[in-house]
Design a protein around this motif. Structure first.
Motif, PDB file in Angstrom:
ATOM      1  N   ARG A 125       0.812  -1.222   0.000  1.00 43.94           N
ATOM      2  CA  ARG A 125       0.000   0.000   0.000  1.00 43.94           C
ATOM      3  C   ARG A 125       0.844   1.270   0.000  1.00 43.94           C
ATOM      4  NH1 ARG A 125      -3.154  -3.118   3.814  1.00 43.94           N
ATOM      5  NH2 ARG A 125      -2.175  -2.014   5.563  1.00 43.94           N
ATOM      6  N   VAL A 126       2.155   1.117   0.072  1.00 45.04           N
ATOM      7  CA  VAL A 126       3.034   2.279   0.130  1.00 45.04           C
ATOM      8  C   VAL A 126       3.299   2.804  -1.281  1.00 45.04           C
ATOM      9  CG1 VAL A 126       5.342   3.094   0.747  1.00 45.04           C
ATOM     10  CG2 VAL A 126       4.138   1.495   2.251  1.00 45.04           C
ATOM     11  N   ASP A 127       3.141   4.093  -1.451  1.00 41.81           N
ATOM     12  CA  ASP A 127       3.519   4.754  -2.707  1.00 41.81           C
ATOM     13  C   ASP A 127       5.006   5.084  -2.597  1.00 41.81           C
ATOM     14  OD1 ASP A 127       4.049   6.486  -4.797  1.00 41.81           O
ATOM     15  OD2 ASP A 127       2.087   7.474  -4.690  1.00 41.81           O
ATOM     16  N   TRP A 128       5.855   4.201  -3.122  1.00 44.37           N
ATOM     17  CA  TRP A 128       7.290   4.342  -2.915  1.00 44.37           C
ATOM     18  C   TRP A 128       7.847   5.564  -3.629  1.00 44.37           C
ATOM     19  CZ3 TRP A 128       9.444   1.909   0.880  1.00 44.37           C
ATOM     20  CH2 TRP A 128       8.876   0.711   1.337  1.00 44.37           C
ATOM     21  N   ASP A 129       7.302   5.916  -4.772  1.00 41.45           N
ATOM     22  CA  ASP A 129       7.780   7.105  -5.480  1.00 41.45           C
ATOM     23  C   ASP A 129       7.489   8.360  -4.666  1.00 41.45           C
ATOM     24  OD1 ASP A 129       8.937   8.508  -7.613  1.00 41.45           O
ATOM     25  OD2 ASP A 129       6.964   8.932  -8.455  1.00 41.45           O
ATOM     26  N   LYS A 130       6.285   8.435  -4.105  1.00 45.69           N
ATOM     27  CA  LYS A 130       5.926   9.582  -3.277  1.00 45.69           C
ATOM     28  C   LYS A 130       6.788   9.626  -2.027  1.00 45.69           C
ATOM     29  CE  LYS A 130       1.978  11.603  -0.823  1.00 45.69           C
ATOM     30  NZ  LYS A 130       0.531  11.429  -0.502  1.00 45.69           N
ATOM     31  N   TRP A 131       7.028   8.459  -1.424  1.00 44.89           N
ATOM     32  CA  TRP A 131       7.856   8.393  -0.215  1.00 44.89           C
ATOM     33  C   TRP A 131       9.269   8.879  -0.514  1.00 44.89           C
ATOM     34  CZ3 TRP A 131      12.375   5.667   0.714  1.00 44.89           C
ATOM     35  CH2 TRP A 131      12.806   5.644   2.036  1.00 44.89           C
ATOM     36  N   ARG A 132       9.832   8.448  -1.653  1.00 42.72           N
ATOM     37  CA  ARG A 132      11.186   8.852  -2.009  1.00 42.72           C
ATOM     38  C   ARG A 132      11.255  10.363  -2.198  1.00 42.72           C
ATOM     39  NH1 ARG A 132      13.513  10.052  -6.828  1.00 42.72           N
ATOM     40  NH2 ARG A 132      15.768   9.746  -7.024  1.00 42.72           N
ATOM     41  N   ARG A 133      10.278  10.925  -2.917  1.00 43.52           N
ATOM     42  CA  ARG A 133      10.290  12.369  -3.140  1.00 43.52           C
ATOM     43  C   ARG A 133      10.181  13.142  -1.836  1.00 43.52           C
ATOM     44  NH1 ARG A 133       6.609  10.969  -7.244  1.00 43.52           N
ATOM     45  NH2 ARG A 133       4.906  11.822  -5.980  1.00 43.52           N
ATOM     46  N   SER A 134       9.330  12.666  -0.927  1.00 46.34           N
ATOM     47  CA  SER A 134       9.147  13.375   0.341  1.00 46.34           C
ATOM     48  C   SER A 134      10.413  13.331   1.183  1.00 46.34           C
ATOM     49  CB  SER A 134       7.976  12.776   1.124  1.00 46.34           C
ATOM     50  OG  SER A 134       8.271  11.463   1.568  1.00 46.34           O
ATOM     51  N   GLN A 135      11.129  12.189   1.160  1.00 43.94           N
ATOM     52  CA  GLN A 135      12.361  12.084   1.927  1.00 43.94           C
ATOM     53  C   GLN A 135      13.430  13.029   1.393  1.00 43.94           C
ATOM     54  OE1 GLN A 135      12.798  10.039   4.796  1.00 43.94           O
ATOM     55  NE2 GLN A 135      10.577  10.077   4.518  1.00 43.94           N
ATOM     56  N   VAL A 136      13.596  13.035   0.065  1.00 42.00           N
ATOM     57  CA  VAL A 136      14.612  13.897  -0.529  1.00 42.00           C
ATOM     58  C   VAL A 136      14.255  15.362  -0.323  1.00 42.00           C
ATOM     59  CG1 VAL A 136      15.687  14.581  -2.702  1.00 42.00           C
ATOM     60  CG2 VAL A 136      15.285  12.157  -2.210  1.00 42.00           C
ATOM     61  N   ASP A 137      12.973  15.717  -0.537  1.00 40.94           N
ATOM     62  CA  ASP A 137      12.548  17.111  -0.349  1.00 40.94           C
ATOM     63  C   ASP A 137      12.747  17.554   1.094  1.00 40.94           C
ATOM     64  OD1 ASP A 137      11.855  17.191  -2.983  1.00 40.94           O
ATOM     65  OD2 ASP A 137       9.699  16.952  -2.655  1.00 40.94           O
ATOM     66  N   GLY A 138      12.428  16.673   2.034  1.00 43.38           N
ATOM     67  CA  GLY A 138      12.602  17.009   3.444  1.00 43.38           C
ATOM     68  C   GLY A 138      14.057  17.257   3.796  1.00 43.38           C
ATOM     69  N   LEU A 139      14.946  16.423   3.280  1.00 43.85           N
ATOM     70  CA  LEU A 139      16.366  16.604   3.543  1.00 43.85           C
ATOM     71  C   LEU A 139      16.872  17.905   2.927  1.00 43.85           C
ATOM     72  CD1 LEU A 139      17.658  12.968   2.993  1.00 43.85           C
ATOM     73  CD2 LEU A 139      17.605  14.217   5.146  1.00 43.85           C
ATOM     74  N   ARG A 140      16.410  18.200   1.721  1.00 46.55           N
ATOM     75  CA  ARG A 140      16.858  19.428   1.066  1.00 46.55           C
ATOM     76  C   ARG A 140      16.377  20.658   1.827  1.00 46.55           C
ATOM     77  NH1 ARG A 140      16.226  16.864  -4.635  1.00 46.55           N
ATOM     78  NH2 ARG A 140      18.397  16.465  -5.126  1.00 46.55           N
ATOM     79  N   ARG A 141      15.129  20.606   2.326  1.00 45.80           N
ATOM     80  CA  ARG A 141      14.636  21.745   3.100  1.00 45.80           C
ATOM     81  C   ARG A 141      15.441  21.937   4.372  1.00 45.80           C
ATOM     82  NH1 ARG A 141       9.605  19.642   1.585  1.00 45.80           N
ATOM     83  NH2 ARG A 141       9.409  18.628   3.623  1.00 45.80           N
ATOM     84  N   ALA A 142      15.810  20.807   4.991  1.00 47.76           N
ATOM     85  CA  ALA A 142      16.548  20.879   6.258  1.00 47.76           C
ATOM     86  C   ALA A 142      17.922  21.506   6.064  1.00 47.76           C
ATOM     87  CB  ALA A 142      16.681  19.493   6.865  1.00 47.76           C
ATOM     88  N   VAL A 143      18.623  21.117   5.007  1.00 47.13           N
ATOM     89  CA  VAL A 143      19.985  21.623   4.835  1.00 47.13           C
ATOM     90  C   VAL A 143      20.014  23.018   4.228  1.00 47.13           C
ATOM     91  CG1 VAL A 143      20.880  19.299   4.571  1.00 47.13           C
ATOM     92  CG2 VAL A 143      20.240  20.589   2.541  1.00 47.13           C
ATOM     93  N   ALA A 144      18.902  23.486   3.697  1.00 49.21           N
ATOM     94  CA  ALA A 144      18.888  24.803   3.057  1.00 49.21           C
ATOM     95  C   ALA A 144      18.632  25.938   4.033  1.00 49.21           C
ATOM     96  CB  ALA A 144      17.829  24.827   1.956  1.00 49.21           C
ATOM     97  N   LYS A 145      18.206  25.631   5.258  1.00 47.34           N
ATOM     98  CA  LYS A 145      17.856  26.689   6.203  1.00 47.34           C
ATOM     99  C   LYS A 145      19.106  27.286   6.854  1.00 47.34           C
ATOM    100  CE  LYS A 145      13.370  24.682   7.468  1.00 47.34           C
ATOM    101  NZ  LYS A 145      12.569  24.082   8.557  1.00 47.34           N
TER     102      LYS A 145
END
Length: 391
Positions: A221-241
């Protein structure tokens, strides 16, 4: 509740006892290996793969069986040349389950095996149920050996219960369904019979779901593509601040990490700390590392931290307050490769835990306080500041 800052501090204390290759356990390491792993995750990842479910099931099984083993020591009687597993379920009559427990209590090589837990229950409920079956005089008799082992049901091909399986050298020699008394099955093995023997009596469906199948269903039931995008986006937001300012003066400060306990802390019925107590974690746990907080985009600070690492006498964790480049993750991975160790991203809760106010700052414990050496970047540039020289 303990503040987030204290939780961050305690997490770092735990990390001090970890292996040299580990950094802050509460912050994902954005080094080259991590970057490669992120990029390797493909949208086409097959969620029906059993590998992740198998790992989770194995971990759960080890935890459960370790806890049960604490209360079910092995019988010291003479071991037989066969091992026996009696596969059961709570769908069976309680009298049959008790018979299986009796055999597992008196025979050192006999184990009762469940496939899992009933839906909507947990391990504590299962253990309470076992205690109810044992009764008030359970301590007067040897306890049965009980396991929760979903893969054992699969490997032995058990689809109904009760089923008795006789093993030799961890290989199934014979099995029969519809009974809980293994004597007849052992006798058949001694007579040379092998494989699945005729059903001996009535059987029941297994009430407990297979943990591996449950995990497969969840993974599907996991949308792996969505999960991957959310993980990468979250990491990018964290390091950009952006975060800490540069130090405006070179100096040494001291920070007392003591905090007031806001509610009793209890573990295993023992009070570790009472509400209102003032607790200094450094009085209880040694902080065996140094932390360097730098702005890794500043060449002066990055060059300085290389020298500090080469002179450090203990484990070092490097944290950056800023990242550069169009792709922050790729930039950070490159810097980590150049430094030869992971670089972690600054988190605001570390400021309160360690008293950090600016970058670059070197943190180490001395006695029951943290020593913070702060360096004006311009002083690093002229090369007349060395953290070791300030001792």
């Amino acid at each position: 509740m303990v503040t987030l800052a204290v939780m961050a501090f305690l997490a770092l204390l735990a990390g001090a006892a970890a292996a040299e290759s580990e950094g802050l356990p509460v912050q994902p390491a954005l080094d080259s290996e991590t970057q490669q792993w992120i990029e390797a995750q493909k949208p086409g990842l097959d969620p029906s793969s059993m590998s992740e479910a198998q790992v989770i099931a194995d971990d759960a099984r080890e935890i459960v069986n370790a806890r049960l083993a604490d209360e079910t020591p092995s019988n010291p009687a003479q071991a037989s040349k066969y091992s026996t597993k009696i596969f059961v379920s709570r769908s069976m009559p309680l009298s049959d389950i008790k018979l299986a427990f009796d055999r597992a209590a008196t025979e050192p090589d006999t184990v009762v095996v469940f496939r899992g837990l009933l839906p909507g229950t947990d391990l504590m409920a299962f253990r309470r149920w076992l205690s109810e079956i044992a009764g008030p005089f359970a301590n007067l008799a040897p306890p049965p050996k009980i396991q929760i082992d979903p893969p054992a049901f699969q490997s032995a091909g058990v689809i109904h219960v009760p089923t008795v399986v006789i093993l030799g050298s961890d290989r199934v020699l014979a099995k029969v369904s519809g009974m809980v008394n293994p004597d007849w099955v052992r006798d058949q093995v001694e007579r040379g019979k092998r494989g699945t023997l005729p059903q001996f009596g009535p059987t029941h469906e297994i009430a407990e779901p297979d943990l591996i199948q449950v995990m497969q269903q969840r993974l599907a039931r996991v949308d792996w593509d969505k999960w991957r995008r959310s993980q990468v986006d979250g990491l990018r937001r964290a390091v950009a601040k952006p975060s800490l300012p540069d130090a405006v003066i070179t100096r040494t400060r001291w920070h007392d990490p003591s905090f007031e306990v806001v509610e009793d802390v209890v573990a295993n019925n023992h009070i570790l700390a009472r509400k209102g107590d003032l607790v200094n974690p450094l009085d209880r746990v040694a902080f065996l590392q140094e932390i360097y907080v730098i702005d890794a985009t500043d060449p002066r600070q990055f060059a300085a931290v290389k020298g500090w690492i080469s002179k450090a006498r203990t484990r070092v964790t490097v944290i950056t307050t800023r990242t550069g480049g169009d792709d922050s993750l790729a930039w950070l991975a490159e810097r980590a490769t150049e430094l030869g160790r992971p670089i972690f991203v600054w988190r605001p809760d570390l400021a309160q835990a360690f008293g950090i106010q600016c970058a670059p700052t070197r943190v180490r414990s001395e006695g029951n306080r943290f020593r913070l050496d702060e360096f004006r970047p311009a002083d690093l540039e002229v090369g007349h500041v060395d953290p070791e020289a300030s001792h």
